[in-house]
Design an enzyme around this catalytic site. Structure first.
Site, short mmCIF file in Angstrom:
data_model
loop_
_atom_site.label_atom_id
_atom_site.label_comp_id
_atom_site.label_asym_id
_atom_site.label_seq_id
_atom_site.Cartn_x
_atom_site.Cartn_y
_atom_site.Cartn_z
N ASN A 23 -7.58 0.70 -12.37
CA ASN A 23 -7.50 0.39 -10.95
C ASN A 23 -6.19 -0.32 -10.63
O ASN A 23 -5.27 0.29 -10.07
CB ASN A 23 -8.70 -0.47 -10.52
CG ASN A 23 -8.70 -0.75 -9.02
OD1 ASN A 23 -7.80 -0.35 -8.29
ND2 ASN A 23 -9.71 -1.45 -8.56
N ASP A 24 -6.05 -1.57 -11.04
CA ASP A 24 -4.86 -2.34 -10.69
C ASP A 24 -3.56 -1.66 -11.12
O ASP A 24 -2.56 -1.75 -10.43
CB ASP A 24 -4.91 -3.73 -11.35
CG ASP A 24 -6.01 -4.59 -10.75
OD1 ASP A 24 -6.40 -4.33 -9.59
OD2 ASP A 24 -6.49 -5.50 -11.44
N VAL A 25 -3.61 -0.95 -12.26
CA VAL A 25 -2.37 -0.35 -12.78
C VAL A 25 -1.93 0.87 -11.97
O VAL A 25 -0.90 1.47 -12.26
CB VAL A 25 -2.51 0.05 -14.27
CG1 VAL A 25 -2.79 -1.18 -15.13
CG2 VAL A 25 -3.57 1.10 -14.48
N THR A 26 -2.74 1.26 -10.94
CA THR A 26 -2.35 2.38 -10.08
C THR A 26 -2.09 1.91 -8.66
O THR A 26 -1.87 2.72 -7.77
CB THR A 26 -3.47 3.43 -10.00
OG1 THR A 26 -4.61 2.84 -9.35
CG2 THR A 26 -3.89 3.91 -11.38
N ALA B 181 -7.56 -8.14 -10.78
CA ALA B 181 -6.69 -8.97 -9.96
C ALA B 181 -7.37 -9.32 -8.64
O ALA B 181 -6.88 -10.16 -7.89
CB ALA B 181 -5.37 -8.27 -9.70
#
Lengths: 494, 93
Positions: free
Chosen positions: A417-420, A459
């Site tokens: 999720n956060d890494v995209t 995050a």
């Protein structure tokens, strides 16, 4: 020179430096360097691992030959040797059973557990050296330990104890025995800095006074600080913590190597210490956070999640089914799969590989894109994909594949999720601003596998990709979704 | 060995470590951690010295305990690394 002479040289008294032993330890250190060098490519890695085993064998055999007492200056003392070999045997059985049984998804916990053992072993060795310094050749005839050895010993036991208690907490968090949420003590920075200052002060004082209370207080405070340092660090920061503890276990070995004047331990300690430090740096850079802010802790806690949740508005999003996903991907020319920690939790890697195989059979070009902090330790996703028989030349790092999203038809995000999140590139107020991310939003279609729309990433920030026109949300368990897509593709061919 | 000689080895080894570790491919970072774990158990050398020495019973038992812990790490670390590395395969053509 014949072997008898080498052995004769090796039986020399412990105080003097035995040149043959010193050379053997140096050779062992060189093998450890070759072991790490082998990891520069998967093709040479297995040979590297064998170099490591050879290095370790040389170090152990040399120590046994030089330090096990001898009967009448001849054969090694049987009782002492049997005791030691029995201890090695017990450790070997436990270690090999653990290594065989562990699931690949549980690797971060296993590594944390292994770190804690290195730490505790360092503490035990430092304590043994303190109690019997003559055996280690670090004290004069009156039992006074040399000043420089006191500093090395003090640092060794402090780093070892921190490694142990820190790794135990990391293990409990990774294994789910303890909540991954940060635990914040009031005034924790004051407590931590005070404890660290006390440890450093006491190690300095130890050079004047080798009383037991000084030694054991340093030990106790170091156990405490390891615990205090890790409890405020959240689950998503665990890759940094595991790397950092890896580094500490190396420095602990190096400190003991100084005490013993042993080059194998010093070389290894320096290698492992730098390795862990570099991995921590890579992980911090991949999250665009400073090492200090990770160690200060508190990131990814309930506070952050609650704050983002409160401000969230209801925005329209498009749901999709496994059949829709199967249709879109079989029609595509290029598909990039983006796996994350959610894939590991759901054990979806095998189903995912099966899906990719079917797509390849349909003529689709499939690649995998890995973000450096996907998962709970460096390289975690690569191991899971390798376990599922994904060839490593289909798996790409962020900087190598990010340019390809613009030409790809489908980006299939599973458990990440956060890494995209494109907010990392555009929204200066976002907690993840500046973090390098995978440009999935540039793909013609984004298929986003996610458990539910309610949850946010670690995050605690919303992801704009969910609400884009070209995004289809595939809600459900990652493994079940991948299985359903496999069925849907299999069905479409008949 | 005197302190300066040992310290020189240490500093040079740090540089070797720095360059060797940067050359490790990111795909192998997990095996890197498990193999560094195994080799940092070279601390078993200190444990063996304590376990083999006469003079203090407590010191000897601490040494034997450390031998067990370090051996778990050595055998477990190398075995799990070998298991992981065996899984990395190239595309069949």
């Amino acid at each position: 020179m014949d072997f008898q002479l080498i052995l004769a040289a090796a039986t020399g008294d412990h105080g003097a430096v035995n040149p043959w032993a010193a050379i053997a330890y140096l050779v062992s250190g060189v093998f450890f360097i070759l072991a790490l060098r082998g990891l520069s490519s998967p093709a040479s890695s297995q040979r590297g691992n064998r170099f490591g085993m050879i290095g370790m064998t040389i170090a152990v055999v040399t120590t046994l030959l030089t330090h096990v007492p001898r009967v009448d200056g001849g054969a090694l003392d049987g009782v002492a040797l049997i005791e030691i070999l029995a201890a090695i045997g017990v450790g070997a059985v436990i270690g090999i059973v653990m290594a065989r049984r562990i699931a690949m998804t549980a690797m971060p916990q296993l590594v944390a557990a292994f770190h804690s053992l290195v730490g505790l072993a360092a503490v035990a060795v430092a304590a043994a050296a303190y109690l019997n310094p003559q055996a280690f050749g670090i004290a004069d005839a009156a039992g006074q330990i040399y000043t420089v050895s006191r500093i090395e010993m003090g640092l060794g036991i402090a780093i070892g104890a921190i490694t142990f208690s820190g790794s135990v907490i990391a293990f409990l968090k990774l294994n789910g025995n303890m909540s991954g949420a940060p635990i914040m003590l009031p005034a924790r920075h004051v407590i931590n800095l005070g404890t660290l200052a006390a440890i450093i002060g006491l190690v300095a004082y130890f050079t004047f006074d080798q009383s037991p209370w000084v030694f054991w207080t340093v030990t106790a405070l170091s156990f405490a600080i390891g615990f205090l340092l890790i409890i405020p660090i959240g689950g998503a920061d665990m890759p940094v913590v595991v790397s950092m503890l890896n580094s500490y276990s190396g420095w602990a070995a190096a400190a003991m190597g100084f005490t013993l004047g042993n080059s194998a331990m010093i070389i290894t300690g320096a290698l492992v210490g730098s390795s862990g430090a570099i991995l921590s740096y890579i992980m911090c850079r991949a999250m665009n956070r400073s090492f200090i802010s990770v160690i200060a802790g508190g990131f990814g806690g309930d506070d952050a999640a609650a704050g983002a949740g409160g401000a969230k508005e209801q925005r329209p999003w498009k749901p999709g089914s496994a059949e829709d996903a199967a249709f879109l991907m079989t029609q595509a020319e290029n598909v990039i799969i983006v796996p994350g920690y959610g894939m590991a939790v759901a054990q979806a890697q095998h189903a995912l590989r099966e899906m990719a195989d079917l797509l390849k059979a349909e003529g689709v070009n499939v690649k995998y894109a890995i973000h450096p902090v996907a998962g709970r330790m460096p390289g975690h996703m690569n191991v899971l994909l390798a376990e599922a028989n994904v060839p490593y030349d289909e798996v790409f790092e962020l900087e190598d594949i990010n340019g390809e999203f613009a030409q790809c038809d489908v980006a299939f995000v599973i458990g990440a999720n956060d890494v995209t999140n494109p907010a990392a590139k555009t929204d200066k107020s976002s907690p993840i601003y500046g973090m390098p991310v995978l440009d999935v939003e540039k793909a013609k279609t984004v298929l986003f596998v996610k458990r539910s729309m309610g949850g946010v990433g670690y995050a605690g920030v919303d992801n704009d990709v969910f609400y884009m026109d070209q995004t289809m949300m595939l809600l459900g368990d990652a493994k079940k979704m991948a299985d359903d897509i496999v069925k849907a593709i299999g069905g479409s061919g008949h | 060995m005197d302190f300066i000689a040992i310290f020189s080895i240490f500093v040079l080894a740090c540089f070797v470590g720095y360059f060797v570790v940067w050359s490790v491919t990111p795909a192998l970072h997990t095996p890197l951690m498990s193999v560094t774990n195994a080799i940092s158990s070279v601390i078993i050398v200190g444990a063996l010295i304590a376990a083999a020495a006469a003079g203090s019973a407590t010191s000897k038992w601490l040494g034997l305990a450390a031998v067990v812990m370090a051996s778990i790490n050595i055998f477990g670390g190398f075995a799990v690394t070998a298991r992981m590395l065996a899984m990395y395969k190239k595309k069949e053509r």
